[in-house]
Design a protein around this motif. Structure first.
Motif, PDB file in Angstrom:
ATOM      1  N   GLY A  15       0.944  -1.349   0.056  1.00  0.00           N
ATOM      2  CA  GLY A  15      -0.081   0.011  -0.095  1.00  0.00           C
ATOM      3  C   GLY A  15       0.827   1.175   0.116  1.00  0.00           C
ATOM      4  N   GLY A  16       2.107   1.043   0.188  1.00  0.00           N
ATOM      5  CA  GLY A  16       3.055   2.400   0.231  1.00  0.00           C
ATOM      6  C   GLY A  16       3.421   3.033  -1.042  1.00  0.00           C
ATOM      7  N   SER A  17       4.333   3.755  -1.229  1.00  0.00           N
ATOM      8  CA  SER A  17       4.661   4.400  -2.239  1.00  0.00           C
ATOM      9  C   SER A  17       6.158   4.478  -2.366  1.00  0.00           C
ATOM     10  CB  SER A  17       4.184   5.841  -2.611  1.00  0.00           C
ATOM     11  OG  SER A  17       2.697   5.789  -2.761  1.00  0.00           O
ATOM     12  N   LEU A  18       6.745   4.537  -3.615  1.00  0.00           N
ATOM     13  CA  LEU A  18       8.318   4.643  -3.774  1.00  0.00           C
ATOM     14  C   LEU A  18       8.171   5.592  -5.146  1.00  0.00           C
ATOM     15  CD1 LEU A  18      10.066   1.335  -3.183  1.00  0.00           C
ATOM     16  CD2 LEU A  18      10.526   3.438  -1.537  1.00  0.00           C
ATOM     17  N   ARG A  19       9.412   6.255  -5.376  1.00  0.00           N
ATOM     18  CA  ARG A  19       9.689   7.063  -6.494  1.00  0.00           C
ATOM     19  C   ARG A  19      11.159   6.711  -7.138  1.00  0.00           C
ATOM     20  NH1 ARG A  19      10.938  13.340  -7.800  1.00  0.00           N
ATOM     21  NH2 ARG A  19       9.930  13.386  -9.887  1.00  0.00           N
ATOM     22  N   LEU A  20      11.328   5.957  -8.204  1.00  0.00           N
ATOM     23  CA  LEU A  20      12.676   5.474  -8.798  1.00  0.00           C
ATOM     24  C   LEU A  20      12.918   6.839  -9.493  1.00  0.00           C
ATOM     25  CD1 LEU A  20      11.870   1.977  -9.569  1.00  0.00           C
ATOM     26  CD2 LEU A  20      12.616   2.779  -7.418  1.00  0.00           C
ATOM     27  N   SER A  21      14.361   7.148  -9.476  1.00  0.00           N
ATOM     28  CA  SER A  21      14.992   8.121 -10.649  1.00  0.00           C
ATOM     29  C   SER A  21      15.878   7.470 -11.590  1.00  0.00           C
ATOM     30  CB  SER A  21      15.449   9.169  -9.823  1.00  0.00           C
ATOM     31  OG  SER A  21      14.275  10.011  -9.161  1.00  0.00           O
ATOM     32  N   CYS A  22      16.176   7.790 -12.502  1.00  0.00           N
ATOM     33  CA  CYS A  22      17.256   7.348 -13.447  1.00  0.00           C
ATOM     34  C   CYS A  22      17.932   8.372 -14.404  1.00  0.00           C
ATOM     35  CB  CYS A  22      16.648   6.174 -14.392  1.00  0.00           C
ATOM     36  SG  CYS A  22      17.964   5.766 -15.686  1.00  0.00           S
ATOM     37  N   ALA A  23      19.027   8.655 -14.090  1.00  0.00           N
ATOM     38  CA  ALA A  23      19.883   9.609 -14.792  1.00  0.00           C
ATOM     39  C   ALA A  23      20.706   9.164 -15.834  1.00  0.00           C
ATOM     40  CB  ALA A  23      20.532  10.898 -13.853  1.00  0.00           C
ATOM     41  N   ALA A  24      20.642   9.753 -16.920  1.00  0.00           N
ATOM     42  CA  ALA A  24      21.424   9.334 -18.020  1.00  0.00           C
ATOM     43  C   ALA A  24      22.820  10.234 -17.891  1.00  0.00           C
ATOM     44  CB  ALA A  24      20.765   9.506 -19.670  1.00  0.00           C
ATOM     45  N   SER A  25      23.827   9.754 -18.224  1.00  0.00           N
ATOM     46  CA  SER A  25      25.288  10.511 -18.235  1.00  0.00           C
ATOM     47  C   SER A  25      24.945  11.839 -19.304  1.00  0.00           C
ATOM     48  CB  SER A  25      26.387   9.791 -18.286  1.00  0.00           C
ATOM     49  OG  SER A  25      26.336   8.971 -19.458  1.00  0.00           O
ATOM     50  N   GLU A  26      25.824  12.672 -18.989  1.00  0.00           N
ATOM     51  CA  GLU A  26      25.695  14.054 -19.945  1.00  0.00           C
ATOM     52  C   GLU A  26      26.523  13.379 -21.115  1.00  0.00           C
ATOM     53  OE1 GLU A  26      26.025  17.341 -16.454  1.00  0.00           O
ATOM     54  OE2 GLU A  26      27.586  17.086 -17.773  1.00  0.00           O
ATOM     55  N   SER A  27      27.183  12.582 -21.412  1.00  0.00           N
ATOM     56  CA  SER A  27      27.871  12.134 -22.567  1.00  0.00           C
ATOM     57  C   SER A  27      27.039  11.837 -23.737  1.00  0.00           C
ATOM     58  CB  SER A  27      29.087  11.012 -22.247  1.00  0.00           C
ATOM     59  OG  SER A  27      28.397   9.904 -21.849  1.00  0.00           O
TER      60      SER A  27
END
Length: 121
Positions: A15-27
């Motif tokens: 019943g809970g929540s999570l937030r995933l993030s994914c960052a691509a490298s600047e290259s």
């Protein structure tokens, strides 16, 4: 070298929540679609959600109405907001992006290292 770095996984109660993030490298020169996939023990990797650079998002049937994918093109980052989590959502979540490393490169598929999400009381 293009890298996708995920964060935000962890242990959460049903019943809970999570937030995933994914960052691509600047290259990376350009990114087309980005998305999230997951793999539970003993199961094949499955689609969670994808989002193109412009257009309609796509969700796996098991997460529709509970998960929301979004992206910040300026930051080369994709997010996955997961609400109403269930034990069956437990898996390693992988970030994916299709893009060009340089102006002259072909479109390639890139994967993150995965982040564990565990839903348990």
């Amino acid at each position: 070298q293009v890298q996708l770095v995920e964060s935000g996984g962890g242990l959460v109660q049903p019943g809970g929540s999570l937030r995933l993030s994914c960052a691509a490298s600047e290259s990376i020169f350009s990114i087309n679609d980005m998305g999230w996939y997951r793999q539970a023990p003993g199961k094949e990797r499955e689609l969670v959600a994808t989002i193109p650079s412009g257009g309609t998002t796509n969700y796996g049937d098991s997460v529709k109405g509970r998960f929301t994918i979004s992206r910040d093109n300026a930051k080369n980052t994709v997010y996955l907001q997961m609400n109403s989590l269930k034990p069956e959502d437990t898996a390693v979540y992988y970030c994916n992006a299709h893009g060009r490393r340089t102006r002259f490169s072909p479109i390639s598929s890139y994967w993150g290292q995965g982040t564990q999400v565990t839903v348990s009381s």
